[in-house]
Enzyme design. Structure first.
Site, PDB file in Angstrom:
ATOM      1  N   CYS A 123     -18.195 -17.205 -17.541  1.00 16.95           N
ATOM      2  CA  CYS A 123     -17.173 -18.089 -16.970  1.00 16.95           C
ATOM      3  C   CYS A 123     -16.824 -19.121 -18.024  1.00 16.95           C
ATOM      4  O   CYS A 123     -17.646 -19.979 -18.359  1.00 16.95           O
ATOM      5  CB  CYS A 123     -17.686 -18.756 -15.698  1.00 16.95           C
ATOM      6  SG  CYS A 123     -16.523 -19.948 -14.980  1.00 16.95           S
ATOM      7  N   GLY A 124     -15.613 -19.024 -18.580  1.00 19.89           N
ATOM      8  CA  GLY A 124     -15.225 -19.920 -19.665  1.00 19.89           C
ATOM      9  C   GLY A 124     -15.146 -21.367 -19.237  1.00 19.89           C
ATOM     10  O   GLY A 124     -15.697 -22.259 -19.896  1.00 19.89           O
ATOM     11  N   SER A 125     -14.457 -21.633 -18.118  1.00 21.70           N
ATOM     12  CA  SER A 125     -14.361 -23.019 -17.663  1.00 21.70           C
ATOM     13  C   SER A 125     -15.730 -23.526 -17.229  1.00 21.70           C
ATOM     14  O   SER A 125     -16.033 -24.720 -17.373  1.00 21.70           O
ATOM     15  CB  SER A 125     -13.340 -23.152 -16.530  1.00 21.70           C
ATOM     16  OG  SER A 125     -13.711 -22.382 -15.404  1.00 21.70           O
ATOM     17  N   ASN A 128     -16.399 -10.855 -18.197  1.00 22.32           N
ATOM     18  CA  ASN A 128     -15.608 -11.418 -17.088  1.00 22.32           C
ATOM     19  C   ASN A 128     -14.272 -10.679 -17.133  1.00 22.32           C
ATOM     20  O   ASN A 128     -13.484 -10.876 -18.055  1.00 22.32           O
ATOM     21  CB  ASN A 128     -15.440 -12.918 -17.317  1.00 22.32           C
ATOM     22  CG  ASN A 128     -14.709 -13.658 -16.225  1.00 22.32           C
ATOM     23  OD1 ASN A 128     -14.392 -14.829 -16.408  1.00 22.32           O
ATOM     24  ND2 ASN A 128     -14.435 -13.040 -15.094  1.00 22.32           N
ATOM     25  N   CYS A 134      -8.944 -20.647 -15.434  1.00 18.64           N
ATOM     26  CA  CYS A 134      -9.915 -19.618 -15.831  1.00 18.64           C
ATOM     27  C   CYS A 134      -9.906 -19.570 -17.347  1.00 18.64           C
ATOM     28  O   CYS A 134      -8.941 -19.108 -17.956  1.00 18.64           O
ATOM     29  CB  CYS A 134      -9.555 -18.263 -15.235  1.00 18.64           C
ATOM     30  SG  CYS A 134     -10.669 -16.937 -15.768  1.00 18.64           S
ATOM     31  N   GLY A 135     -10.977 -20.059 -17.963  1.00 17.89           N
ATOM     32  CA  GLY A 135     -11.028 -20.147 -19.416  1.00 17.89           C
ATOM     33  C   GLY A 135     -11.089 -18.800 -20.105  1.00 17.89           C
ATOM     34  O   GLY A 135     -10.384 -18.554 -21.089  1.00 17.89           O
ATOM     35  N   ASN A 157     -10.393 -26.968 -12.706  1.00 18.76           N
ATOM     36  CA  ASN A 157     -11.008 -26.454 -11.488  1.00 18.76           C
ATOM     37  C   ASN A 157     -12.385 -27.097 -11.350  1.00 18.76           C
ATOM     38  O   ASN A 157     -12.964 -27.568 -12.328  1.00 18.76           O
ATOM     39  CB  ASN A 157     -11.090 -24.918 -11.505  1.00 18.76           C
ATOM     40  CG  ASN A 157     -11.840 -24.377 -12.707  1.00 18.76           C
ATOM     41  OD1 ASN A 157     -12.143 -25.107 -13.654  1.00 18.76           O
ATOM     42  ND2 ASN A 157     -12.156 -23.102 -12.698  1.00 18.76           N
ATOM     43  N   ASN A 178      -8.434 -15.041  -7.637  1.00 14.28           N
ATOM     44  CA  ASN A 178      -9.774 -14.479  -7.545  1.00 14.28           C
ATOM     45  C   ASN A 178      -9.758 -13.151  -6.795  1.00 14.28           C
ATOM     46  O   ASN A 178      -8.771 -12.791  -6.151  1.00 14.28           O
ATOM     47  CB  ASN A 178     -10.710 -15.459  -6.833  1.00 14.28           C
ATOM     48  CG  ASN A 178     -11.225 -16.538  -7.755  1.00 14.28           C
ATOM     49  OD1 ASN A 178     -11.298 -16.352  -8.967  1.00 14.28           O
ATOM     50  ND2 ASN A 178     -11.584 -17.682  -7.195  1.00 14.28           N
ATOM     51  N   ARG A 226     -16.507 -19.550  -7.681  1.00 12.74           N
ATOM     52  CA  ARG A 226     -15.822 -19.703  -6.401  1.00 12.74           C
ATOM     53  C   ARG A 226     -14.896 -18.509  -6.152  1.00 12.74           C
ATOM     54  O   ARG A 226     -14.005 -18.228  -6.936  1.00 12.74           O
ATOM     55  CB  ARG A 226     -15.016 -21.009  -6.463  1.00 12.74           C
ATOM     56  CG  ARG A 226     -14.148 -21.330  -5.292  1.00 12.74           C
ATOM     57  CD  ARG A 226     -13.386 -22.622  -5.510  1.00 12.74           C
ATOM     58  NE  ARG A 226     -12.516 -22.570  -6.693  1.00 12.74           N
ATOM     59  CZ  ARG A 226     -11.590 -23.491  -6.960  1.00 12.74           C
ATOM     60  NH1 ARG A 226     -11.427 -24.530  -6.161  1.00 12.74           N
ATOM     61  NH2 ARG A 226     -10.842 -23.380  -8.032  1.00 12.74           N
TER      62      ARG A 226
END
Length: 276
Positions: A219-221, A13, A75-76, A159, A66, A211
């Site tokens: 995607c961490g979160s 990422n 954003c994790g 988020n 984004n 998103r």
């Protein structure tokens, strides 16, 4: 406008990270889109902006944009790269770094092995706080996406995330269902869509359609949201390995009302400078 930046990634990422404390840089939505283009720009999933603290009790303010230019709350994977960046650039020598975001605060702990543990805060399941349109809070919601009926969990990790359990992430129809869920009418601010395969009570496989960015390598979160939903639904234990296309994260959560912790790598790729 001339500025320096770093390219970083967390499990694939990838991010453009910019110090806006020592540099005066303004990013319009159009400029972000142009820089994010992988053919004609730098290329990234998200732009991370380091700002001076808004809150005197924090060390920095953390902003995330984004690839489509939209600003988001969390954003994790980016948070881990943020922690590495501010230390690499000499903006702090702390190992425990406090940051504010659009939605709250986080603590980022840089480990001796270079990995970063992020206190992601308490997962939020109240529909109006996600936000998600529902009559009441449930562990599982029935949703329609195209011609499919899905059984989903919904959570905010700062988020919004929707999580659906699939038999096999390799065959999950992420390309079709991801965009349908992202813009689903029940999520007024759009949503990140996670597709989770439960391998065992301490291991999941996950793909995430983000998103404003599409499917990413990690995607961490999204990993945090998937584990929180899985634990709430009784599918997972408190400590879980999350296998994403880009690599592995470790998530731990002791249940409702408790903060959730994410541990994973943050990689510096190169430094550059731009005039635009």
């Amino acid at each position: 406008m001339h500025f320096h930046f770093s390219k970083m990634h967390g499990l694939g990422n990838d991010f453009m990270v910019v110090d806006c404390i020592t540099q005066n840089v303004f990013f319009s939505q159009d400029l972000i889109r142009r820089l994010a283009d992988r053919h004609t720009g730098v290329g990234f999933d998200q732009l991370l902006v380091v700002e001076a603290p808004y809150d005197p009790e924090t060390d920095f303010h953390y902003r995330i944009f984004n690839a489509d230019g939209s600003e988001v709350e969390q954003c994790g994977n980016g948070a881990r790269c943020f922690a590495r960046f501010v230390r690499l650039k000499g903006l702090t020598n702390k190992y425990s770094i406090s940051v504010s975001t659009k939605k709250g605060k986080m603590i980022l702990d840089v480990e001796d092995d270079g990995e970063v543990t992020v206190n992601m805060g308490v997962p939020e399941f109240e529909p109006n706080k996600i936000p998600f349109k529902a009559k009441q809070k449930e562990k599982t919601y029935i949703m329609r996406a195209g011609d499919k009926t899905l059984f989903c969990g919904a959570v905010s990790m700062g988020n919004p995330h929707v999580v659906t359990v699939v038999d096999d992430v390799d065959t999950a129809d992420v390309d079709t269902l991801g965009p349908l869920l992202e813009s689903h009418e029940r999520f007024p601010e759009r949503v990140n869509a996670g597709f989770m395969q439960v391998v065992s009570r301490d291991h999941i496989r996950l793909r995430v359609y983000e998103r404003g960015a599409g499917e990413t390598q990690a995607c961490g979160s999204g990993a945090c949201g998937a584990v929180a939903v899985g634990i709430l639904q009784g599918l997972l234990d408190e400590s879980v390995k999350v296998s994403l296309p880009g690599g592995e994260l470790h998530i731990s959560w002791q249940g409702p009302g408790k903060p959730l912790f994410m541990t994973g790598p943050a990689t510096h790729v190169f430094d550059g400078q731009l005039s635009c």
